[in-house]
Design a protein around this motif. Structure first.
Motif, PDB file in Angstrom:
ATOM      1  N   GLU A  60     -57.523  83.822  26.319  1.00 31.23           N
ATOM      2  CA  GLU A  60     -56.299  84.630  26.658  1.00 31.23           C
ATOM      3  C   GLU A  60     -57.379  85.725  28.111  1.00 31.23           C
ATOM      4  O   GLU A  60     -56.040  85.950  29.007  1.00 31.23           O
ATOM      5  CB  GLU A  60     -55.474  85.011  25.987  1.00 31.23           C
ATOM      6  N   TRP A  61     -57.858  85.571  27.780  1.00 30.01           N
ATOM      7  CA  TRP A  61     -59.026  87.607  28.602  1.00 30.01           C
ATOM      8  C   TRP A  61     -60.654  86.171  28.683  1.00 30.01           C
ATOM      9  O   TRP A  61     -60.905  85.956  27.017  1.00 30.01           O
ATOM     10  CB  TRP A  61     -58.398  87.894  28.303  1.00 30.01           C
ATOM     11  N   LYS A 108     -51.657  77.774  33.696  1.00 26.33           N
ATOM     12  CA  LYS A 108     -51.724  78.634  33.950  1.00 26.33           C
ATOM     13  C   LYS A 108     -51.011  79.960  33.083  1.00 26.33           C
ATOM     14  O   LYS A 108     -49.787  78.862  31.748  1.00 26.33           O
ATOM     15  CB  LYS A 108     -50.630  78.252  35.642  1.00 26.33           C
ATOM     16  N   SER A 109     -51.318  81.048  33.309  1.00 27.71           N
ATOM     17  CA  SER A 109     -50.642  81.856  32.293  1.00 27.71           C
ATOM     18  C   SER A 109     -49.202  81.496  31.978  1.00 27.71           C
ATOM     19  O   SER A 109     -48.299  81.999  31.368  1.00 27.71           O
ATOM     20  CB  SER A 109     -50.927  83.047  32.111  1.00 27.71           C
ATOM     21  N   SER A 126     -56.388  80.706  29.530  1.00 25.32           N
ATOM     22  CA  SER A 126     -55.284  81.640  30.810  1.00 25.32           C
ATOM     23  C   SER A 126     -55.388  82.670  30.810  1.00 25.32           C
ATOM     24  O   SER A 126     -54.806  83.225  30.123  1.00 25.32           O
ATOM     25  CB  SER A 126     -54.099  80.651  29.736  1.00 25.32           C
ATOM     26  N   TRP A 127     -56.092  83.106  31.872  1.00 27.86           N
ATOM     27  CA  TRP A 127     -56.371  84.431  32.342  1.00 27.86           C
ATOM     28  C   TRP A 127     -55.422  85.170  32.636  1.00 27.86           C
ATOM     29  O   TRP A 127     -54.919  84.607  34.246  1.00 27.86           O
ATOM     30  CB  TRP A 127     -58.024  84.237  32.986  1.00 27.86           C
ATOM     31  N   CYS A 128     -54.440  85.687  31.856  1.00 25.03           N
ATOM     32  CA  CYS A 128     -53.593  86.081  32.621  1.00 25.03           C
ATOM     33  C   CYS A 128     -53.296  86.527  33.507  1.00 25.03           C
ATOM     34  O   CYS A 128     -54.470  87.993  33.680  1.00 25.03           O
ATOM     35  CB  CYS A 128     -52.816  87.018  31.319  1.00 25.03           C
ATOM     36  N   GLY A 129     -53.085  86.201  35.073  1.00 24.24           N
ATOM     37  CA  GLY A 129     -52.968  87.644  36.407  1.00 24.24           C
ATOM     38  C   GLY A 129     -54.142  86.913  36.860  1.00 24.24           C
ATOM     39  O   GLY A 129     -54.824  87.010  37.772  1.00 24.24           O
ATOM     40  N   LYS A 130     -55.055  86.216  36.828  1.00 25.58           N
ATOM     41  CA  LYS A 130     -56.212  84.976  37.534  1.00 25.58           C
ATOM     42  C   LYS A 130     -57.089  83.623  36.947  1.00 25.58           C
ATOM     43  O   LYS A 130     -56.462  83.773  36.077  1.00 25.58           O
ATOM     44  CB  LYS A 130     -57.901  86.201  37.722  1.00 25.58           C
ATOM     45  N   TYR A 161     -42.864  91.742  37.693  1.00 19.73           N
ATOM     46  CA  TYR A 161     -43.879  90.528  37.041  1.00 19.73           C
ATOM     47  C   TYR A 161     -42.244  88.565  37.155  1.00 19.73           C
ATOM     48  O   TYR A 161     -42.959  88.828  36.082  1.00 19.73           O
ATOM     49  CB  TYR A 161     -44.603  90.855  35.693  1.00 19.73           C
ATOM     50  N   THR A 162     -40.958  89.299  36.921  1.00 23.07           N
ATOM     51  CA  THR A 162     -40.541  87.859  36.480  1.00 23.07           C
ATOM     52  C   THR A 162     -41.391  86.430  37.003  1.00 23.07           C
ATOM     53  O   THR A 162     -41.857  86.773  38.482  1.00 23.07           O
ATOM     54  CB  THR A 162     -38.812  89.017  36.535  1.00 23.07           C
ATOM     55  N   VAL A 163     -41.227  85.163  36.498  1.00 21.00           N
ATOM     56  CA  VAL A 163     -41.742  84.051  37.522  1.00 21.00           C
ATOM     57  C   VAL A 163     -40.739  83.023  37.126  1.00 21.00           C
ATOM     58  O   VAL A 163     -40.070  82.574  38.274  1.00 21.00           O
ATOM     59  CB  VAL A 163     -43.137  83.915  36.227  1.00 21.00           C
ATOM     60  N   TYR A 164     -40.116  83.069  36.244  1.00 23.31           N
ATOM     61  CA  TYR A 164     -38.883  81.547  35.919  1.00 23.31           C
ATOM     62  C   TYR A 164     -37.806  81.994  35.807  1.00 23.31           C
ATOM     63  O   TYR A 164     -37.395  83.670  35.583  1.00 23.31           O
ATOM     64  CB  TYR A 164     -39.541  80.598  34.841  1.00 23.31           C
TER      65      TYR A 164
END
Length: 267
Positions: free
Chosen positions: A147-148, A235-236, A203-207, A34-37
């Protein structure tokens, strides 16, 4: 004798981001899927775990001399790694100050204290600039950060703090200090509408955030943010990751939306 860790596994994206920023990427032996940055990490580093699930043997296969974990969500894998004889450091940053402290600790762990201090100073500069700009706003708009959506979950502590720094008023600030997402579920979904936010940030984490779904919620037609169309996504990856990116990119994104709302409402 060099006693610094040479093969670090990072099981959350924040410590990967910090090690790259400190010029210590060579020490990273494995990352979370799940690493993004930074984006380059996904190309350069082996993915050895998800976030809360995965195969312990894949982590052990890269022969780590230190594993960096995050919060109680990774308590089980941290326990298993300790039982397997691996050194583990579990971070639990929940506030803006915690994020800066995490950077300082990572710097000490790899002998890069000076560079960590410079990174912290840079981020403190972003915060100072945002506070100064917020002080010039004509008013502080009411902000609902979601957040969701199903069930609705309000923003975590560092997000609430960033909203305040940027000049907004988090309508669920009293929930923000609750670290668990389940403890920030709105018992009554209509409560968000009753608090009349002027700005809704999803910022709906993952969607993908869908403003039209929020606008169509029963009882939301009179909400100021719905009437003016001020429903936006951040963006989350840049706001819900408690690392440098939340300050460097998430804060300016919040500030831009809050400033626009503040000025329009005072016109």
């Amino acid at each position: 004798m060099n006693r610094l860790p040479e093969r670090i596994v990072c099981l959350s994206t924040e410590t990967v981001e910090v090690l790259y920023a400190l010029g210590e990427a060579r020490r990273i032996a494995g990352i979370s899927g799940y690493t993004v940055y930074p984006p380059v990490a996904r190309k350069e580093k082996p993915k050895v775990f998800a976030f809360t699930s995965g195969d312990l043997e894949r982590i052990l296969a890269v022969r780590p001399d230190l594993v960096l974990c995050f919060s109680d969500l990774q308590a089980d894998i941290a326990r298993d790694l300790v039982k397997a004889g691996v050194a583990v450091h579990v971070f639990n940053q929940r506030s803006v100050e915690d994020i800066l402290a995490m950077i300082a600790t990572v710097g000490r762990l790899v002998g890069a204290e000076a560079r960590a201090g410079a990174l912290i100073s840079e981020l403190e500069g972003v915060i100072t600039q945002a506070r100064a700009a917020a002080a010039t706003l004509p008013r502080r708009p009411r902000v609902y950060f979601e957040e969701w959506d199903e069930p609705p979950i309000s923003g975590i502590r560092w997000v609430s703090e960033l909203i305040a720094i940027a000049g907004g008023e988090d309508i669920f600030a009293e929930l923000a200090t609750r670290p668990s997402a389940r403890d920030r579920i709105l018992a009554d979904p209509l409560e968000a509408a009753r608090r009349a936010p002027e700005l809704v940030i999803g910022s709906w984490c993952g969607k993908r955030f869908r403003a039209e779904k929020v606008s169509a919620r029963p009882g939301w037609e009179a909400v100021p943010a719905v009437r003016t169309g001020r429903l936006h996504e951040i963006k989350s990856a840049i706001i819900l990751s408690p690392g440098p990116v939340a300050i460097r990119e998430g804060l300016p994104a919040l500030a831009a939306l809050i400033a626009e709302c503040a000025h329009e409402g005072s016109a």
